[in-house]
Design a protein around this motif. Structure first.
Motif, PDB file in Angstrom:
ATOM      1  N   ASN A  80       0.830  -1.205   0.000  1.00 47.87           N
ATOM      2  CA  ASN A  80       0.000   0.000   0.000  1.00 47.87           C
ATOM      3  C   ASN A  80       0.865   1.257   0.000  1.00 47.87           C
ATOM      4  OD1 ASN A  80      -2.219  -1.670   0.152  1.00 47.87           O
ATOM      5  ND2 ASN A  80      -2.830  -1.078   2.206  1.00 47.87           N
ATOM      6  N   SER A 123      -7.979   4.987  -6.392  1.00 52.07           N
ATOM      7  CA  SER A 123      -9.006   5.417  -5.445  1.00 52.07           C
ATOM      8  C   SER A 123     -10.401   5.527  -6.049  1.00 52.07           C
ATOM      9  CB  SER A 123      -8.606   6.762  -4.812  1.00 52.07           C
ATOM     10  OG  SER A 123      -8.199   7.687  -5.791  1.00 52.07           O
ATOM     11  N   THR A 155      -5.243  -1.940  -0.631  1.00 51.87           N
ATOM     12  CA  THR A 155      -6.519  -2.068   0.085  1.00 51.87           C
ATOM     13  C   THR A 155      -7.040  -0.719   0.573  1.00 51.87           C
ATOM     14  OG1 THR A 155      -5.280  -2.596   2.112  1.00 51.87           O
ATOM     15  CG2 THR A 155      -6.066  -4.439   0.779  1.00 51.87           C
ATOM     16  N   ASP A 156      -6.132   0.209   0.863  1.00 53.06           N
ATOM     17  CA  ASP A 156      -6.578   1.551   1.280  1.00 53.06           C
ATOM     18  C   ASP A 156      -7.303   2.256   0.137  1.00 53.06           C
ATOM     19  OD1 ASP A 156      -5.426   1.203   3.781  1.00 53.06           O
ATOM     20  OD2 ASP A 156      -3.535   2.151   3.212  1.00 53.06           O
ATOM     21  N   VAL A 158      -8.898   0.786  -2.340  1.00 52.52           N
ATOM     22  CA  VAL A 158     -10.182   0.099  -2.528  1.00 52.52           C
ATOM     23  C   VAL A 158     -11.220   0.650  -1.547  1.00 52.52           C
ATOM     24  CG1 VAL A 158     -11.373  -2.123  -2.317  1.00 52.52           C
ATOM     25  CG2 VAL A 158      -9.176  -1.986  -3.506  1.00 52.52           C
ATOM     26  N   ALA A 159     -10.796   0.896  -0.310  1.00 46.30           N
ATOM     27  CA  ALA A 159     -11.713   1.455   0.690  1.00 46.30           C
ATOM     28  C   ALA A 159     -12.167   2.861   0.295  1.00 46.30           C
ATOM     29  CB  ALA A 159     -11.041   1.482   2.062  1.00 46.30           C
ATOM     30  N   LEU A 160     -11.241   3.667  -0.243  1.00 44.81           N
ATOM     31  CA  LEU A 160     -11.612   5.012  -0.674  1.00 44.81           C
ATOM     32  C   LEU A 160     -12.602   4.961  -1.832  1.00 44.81           C
ATOM     33  CD1 LEU A 160      -8.160   6.884  -0.576  1.00 44.81           C
ATOM     34  CD2 LEU A 160     -10.151   7.302   0.894  1.00 44.81           C
ATOM     35  N   THR A 162     -14.698   2.556  -2.577  1.00 42.25           N
ATOM     36  CA  THR A 162     -15.984   2.067  -2.083  1.00 42.25           C
ATOM     37  C   THR A 162     -16.781   3.184  -1.412  1.00 42.25           C
ATOM     38  OG1 THR A 162     -15.043  -0.143  -1.743  1.00 42.25           O
ATOM     39  CG2 THR A 162     -17.087   0.370  -0.573  1.00 42.25           C
ATOM     40  N   ALA A 163     -16.080   4.001  -0.645  1.00 41.40           N
ATOM     41  CA  ALA A 163     -16.755   5.128   0.023  1.00 41.40           C
ATOM     42  C   ALA A 163     -17.247   6.147  -0.996  1.00 41.40           C
ATOM     43  CB  ALA A 163     -15.802   5.787   1.013  1.00 41.40           C
TER      44      ALA A 163
END
Length: 279
Positions: A80, A123, A155-156, A158-160, A162-163
């Motif tokens: 990451n 992102s 993975t960070d 992917v989280a951004l 998704t949000a």
């Protein structure tokens, strides 16, 4: 009176040639990213934050963590930290114009199934740009089984994605009509993608060099500014895998500095980093 011991400032810690070679080999094994000696300062700068977070005195101690019981978890954080996530809405706009004007109108109407993969989505600006393009170019989109898969090894990121929340200034590159239709202002500094747009996109963490769990084929794959970090043999294997997962005549979009010349003969170059599967 006892003194409190503190780890040295990671900015002052040196990264030896041997330590860099060890870390570069790990990054390449996990992600396929090739880090030459010229990337030594980049690795030092990116990973010193991990040393600070873990309160480690040296890169040798960090390598020991990677070899320890929590190494697999830290390996994810290392990747990451190393990966570059330069992206933006409607970056390289000619790709979205081709998608809207060439690929989408030529889709077979029978079945009304559409699958697009944003591989190395960072992102999320790229898959959301694809989604907005579909909404604009396909008035009957609601009648289609349309899905966009968005994956990244980070993975960070992917989280951004998704949000679906971004700094308002980043949304300035979205065409005004699309911004009005699909972007919601949360406050003066933050915007969010509309729920209808989010529903088109599924974000998943995925290492392109690992197993691909997807079933079914894709009409198009966007893999832009990703393979520049891989060596030629790795690129060739990846392009072969993309060819195998595309529908006959499916399209591959790559970055402006990337080429399939002398790497893969399975695609026809249509110009401006757009390629069509021929075999």
């Amino acid at each position: 009176m006892s003194a409190t011991l503190q780890a040295p400032d990671p900015g002052e810690i040196q990264l030896s040639a041997a330590e860099f070679a060890d870390l570069a080999a790990r990054v390449r094994r996990v992600s396929g990213i090739a880090l030459g000696e010229g990337k030594r300062d980049l690795v030092h700068g990116r990973l010193r934050r991990r040393l600070r977070a873990l309160r480690l005195p040296s890169f040798a101690a960090y390598i020991a963590v990677l070899d320890g019981p929590e190494g697999a978890e830290e390996e994810v954080r290392m990747i990451n930290a190393i990966t570059t996530n330069l992206t933006g809405f409607f970056r390289e706009p000619h790709h979205f114009a081709h998608l809207a004007q060439q690929l989408l109108p030529a889709l077979p109407r029978q079945g009304r199934r559409l699958r697009i993969w944003s591989a190395g989505c960072s992102s999320g600006e790229e898959p959301y740009s694809i989604a907005m393009t579909l909404c604009q170019a396909m008035p009957d989109l609601a009648q289609w089984d349309a899905r966009i898969l968005a994956t990244d090894i980070d993975t960070d990121m992917v989280a951004l994605g998704t949000a679906g929340r971004y700094a308002a200034e980043r949304a300035a590159s979205i065409p005004p009509a699309l911004r009005q239709a699909h972007v919601r202002a949360l406050d003066a500094e933050t915007v969010e993608m509309a729920p209808s747009l989010k529903a088109l996109v599924r974000f998943l963490p995925l290492n392109l060099l690992g197993a691909w769990p997807m079933r079914g084929r894709f009409d198009a794959v966007f893999c832009r500014n990703v393979v520049i970090y891989f060596d030629k043999p790795t690129q060739a294997r990846l392009f072969d895998r993309f060819a195998d997962i595309l529908v006959p005549g499916g399209h591959l979009y790559v970055g402006h500095s990337e080429t399939l010349h002398r790497v893969s003969d399975r695609f026809q170059h249509l110009g401006r980093t757009v390629h069509r599967l021929v075999r």
